[in-house]
Design a protein around this motif. Structure first.
Motif, short mmCIF file in Angstrom:
data_model
loop_
_atom_site.label_atom_id
_atom_site.label_comp_id
_atom_site.label_asym_id
_atom_site.label_seq_id
_atom_site.Cartn_x
_atom_site.Cartn_y
_atom_site.Cartn_z
N ILE A 159 -1.41 -6.76 3.71
CA ILE A 159 -0.53 -7.36 2.71
C ILE A 159 -0.79 -8.87 2.69
O ILE A 159 -0.86 -9.52 3.72
CB ILE A 159 0.96 -7.09 3.05
CG1 ILE A 159 1.20 -5.60 3.23
CG2 ILE A 159 1.85 -7.67 1.96
CD1 ILE A 159 0.80 -4.74 2.07
N GLY A 160 -0.97 -9.41 1.49
CA GLY A 160 -1.24 -10.83 1.33
C GLY A 160 -2.70 -11.18 1.20
O GLY A 160 -3.03 -12.32 0.85
N ASP A 161 -3.60 -10.23 1.48
CA ASP A 161 -5.03 -10.49 1.32
C ASP A 161 -5.36 -10.81 -0.14
O ASP A 161 -4.77 -10.24 -1.07
CB ASP A 161 -5.85 -9.28 1.75
CG ASP A 161 -6.00 -9.17 3.25
OD1 ASP A 161 -5.54 -10.07 3.96
OD2 ASP A 161 -6.58 -8.16 3.71
N THR B 144 0.87 -1.18 0.00
CA THR B 144 0.00 0.00 0.00
C THR B 144 0.90 1.23 0.00
O THR B 144 1.27 1.73 1.06
CB THR B 144 -0.92 0.01 1.24
OG1 THR B 144 -0.12 -0.15 2.42
CG2 THR B 144 -1.91 -1.15 1.17
N PRO B 145 1.28 1.71 -1.20
CA PRO B 145 2.21 2.84 -1.29
C PRO B 145 1.76 4.10 -0.58
O PRO B 145 2.58 4.87 -0.08
CB PRO B 145 2.33 3.07 -2.81
CG PRO B 145 1.94 1.77 -3.42
CD PRO B 145 0.89 1.20 -2.52
N ASP B 146 0.44 4.35 -0.56
CA ASP B 146 -0.08 5.52 0.14
C ASP B 146 -1.52 5.24 0.57
O ASP B 146 -2.02 4.13 0.40
CB ASP B 146 0.00 6.79 -0.73
CG ASP B 146 -0.72 6.62 -2.06
OD1 ASP B 146 -1.88 6.19 -2.06
OD2 ASP B 146 -0.11 6.90 -3.11
N THR C 189 -0.32 -4.48 -10.74
CA THR C 189 -1.00 -3.25 -11.13
C THR C 189 -1.14 -2.32 -9.93
O THR C 189 -1.58 -2.75 -8.86
CB THR C 189 -2.41 -3.55 -11.68
OG1 THR C 189 -2.33 -4.53 -12.71
CG2 THR C 189 -3.06 -2.28 -12.23
N LEU C 190 -0.78 -1.06 -10.11
CA LEU C 190 -1.03 -0.04 -9.09
C LEU C 190 -2.45 0.47 -9.28
O LEU C 190 -2.82 0.94 -10.37
CB LEU C 190 -0.04 1.11 -9.23
CG LEU C 190 -0.20 2.26 -8.22
CD1 LEU C 190 0.11 1.76 -6.80
CD2 LEU C 190 0.71 3.43 -8.58
N VAL C 191 -3.26 0.39 -8.23
CA VAL C 191 -4.68 0.70 -8.32
C VAL C 191 -5.04 1.84 -7.38
O VAL C 191 -4.67 1.82 -6.20
CB VAL C 191 -5.53 -0.54 -7.98
CG1 VAL C 191 -7.02 -0.21 -8.07
CG2 VAL C 191 -5.19 -1.69 -8.92
N GLN C 192 -5.75 2.84 -7.90
CA GLN C 192 -6.23 3.96 -7.10
C GLN C 192 -7.61 3.61 -6.53
O GLN C 192 -8.46 3.07 -7.24
CB GLN C 192 -6.34 5.22 -7.95
CG GLN C 192 -5.07 5.59 -8.69
CD GLN C 192 -3.93 5.93 -7.75
OE1 GLN C 192 -4.15 6.60 -6.75
NE2 GLN C 192 -2.74 5.46 -8.07
N MET D 226 -0.81 -1.86 -4.50
CA MET D 226 -0.25 -2.64 -5.58
C MET D 226 -0.85 -4.04 -5.51
O MET D 226 -0.81 -4.70 -4.47
CB MET D 226 1.27 -2.73 -5.46
CG MET D 226 1.95 -3.45 -6.63
SD MET D 226 1.84 -2.53 -8.19
CE MET D 226 3.04 -1.22 -7.86
N LEU D 227 -1.44 -4.47 -6.61
CA LEU D 227 -2.10 -5.76 -6.67
C LEU D 227 -1.39 -6.68 -7.65
O LEU D 227 -0.93 -6.25 -8.71
CB LEU D 227 -3.56 -5.60 -7.10
CG LEU D 227 -4.47 -4.73 -6.23
CD1 LEU D 227 -5.88 -4.70 -6.81
CD2 LEU D 227 -4.51 -5.24 -4.79
N ARG D 228 -1.32 -7.96 -7.29
CA ARG D 228 -0.79 -8.99 -8.17
C ARG D 228 -1.95 -9.88 -8.59
O ARG D 228 -2.83 -10.19 -7.79
CB ARG D 228 0.27 -9.82 -7.44
CG ARG D 228 0.91 -10.92 -8.27
CD ARG D 228 2.02 -11.61 -7.48
NE ARG D 228 1.44 -12.52 -6.49
CZ ARG D 228 1.25 -13.82 -6.68
NH1 ARG D 228 1.58 -14.37 -7.83
NH2 ARG D 228 0.74 -14.58 -5.73
#
Length: 268
Positions: free
Chosen positions: A194-196, A157-159, A180-183, A164-166
């Protein structure tokens, strides 16, 4: 989701979620009242939400039979009569989630039979005679059309308003699953770890990728069951994920009923 304090309405909206009652006292949900009168900044979905609601209302008014047929056959087709009846008994939170998921599906994936031919919501909504939408609402509708649900793992979670999702079930690129970076909204970012694993519908809009309304958690063991379905294509995977969502909603209703039963006193 935490919105910034209002600068236009005079109400403090810093702790108001879009499905909460509007602080103006109208009795409406915030998303259907003062949300769009505020000054932002908001997620892409929040900015276009009223337009998508108007688009759904227009579809229901002008093509109700086609929508009912598509929902019954394609979205709810795996439910029996008893399960379908339980959808009328959802609590407010589950009902909000169900309506968000269903609305997303109608706009993105429903195959509608209109005038003897199969079409989709975007062609009807954006065609001549469709509802009046703002340019950004039309752009969102175009981008949303055809977008399937897929499976994503939270990498970081950059902010406060992005993660960021894989995509673990997608075809690898250079030996790695696509990332993919998702807004999205701060409320969602703050609720994940993280990991969810999530089922989500991503929309390419303006300067990046954004979350549509449909979003729900998955369990790690779901991956093994979904892997062979994903091999049949994105449409098959999306349909299976919609079924999993319906199972989760129905389970929540059954759990509520069991809890109420346990709380009742036995007759003397």
């Amino acid at each position: 989701m935490a919105n910034p304090p209002s600068t236009n309405s005079g109400f403090d909206t810093s702790n108001v979620g879009r499905n909460d009652p509007c602080p103006c006292g109208s009795g409406k949900k915030y998303k259907n009242c003062h949300l769009n009168a505020e000054g932002g900044p908001y997620s892409a979905l929040e900015r276009v939400e009223s337009g998508m609601n108007a688009a759904l209302d227009w579809l229901w008014t002008h093509h109700r039979h086609a929508v009912e047929e598509a929902v019954g056959r394609q979205f709810l087709g795996r439910l029996d009569d008893d399960e379908a009846a339980l959808l009328e008994e959802l609590d407010d939170d589950a009902d909000d989630a169900f309506r968000d998921q269903l609305g997303d599906w109608v706009l993105a994936e429903a195959k509608l039979e209109v005038g003897g031919k199969e079409t989709n919501a975007a062609e009807l909504i954006l065609g001549s005679g469709g509802p009046s939408l703002k340019p950004e609402e039309r752009a969102w509708m175009t981008a949303l059309s055809g977008r399937p649900l897929s499976v994503y793992e939270v990498l970081s979670t950059p902010d406060a308003s992005s993660f960021m999702l894989r995509e673990p079930l997608a075809t690898p690129i250079d030996g790695r699953a696509p990332e993919t970076l998702v807004q999205t909204e701060a409320e969602i970012v703050g609720a994940v770890e993280i990991g969810d694993l999530l089922a989500a519908r991503l929309v390419p809009f303006e300067d990046g990728w954004h979350l549509a309304a449909a979003l729900f958690p998955l369990e790690p063991e779901d991956l093994d069951e979904l892997r062979p379905i994903a091999a049949d294509g994105s449409e098959a995977l999306s349909a299976e994920l919609s079924s999993i969502f319906l199972e989760l909603v129905l389970e929540s209703t059954e759990d509520d009923e069991e809890g109420e039963g346990e709380g009742e006193e036995s007759p003397a």
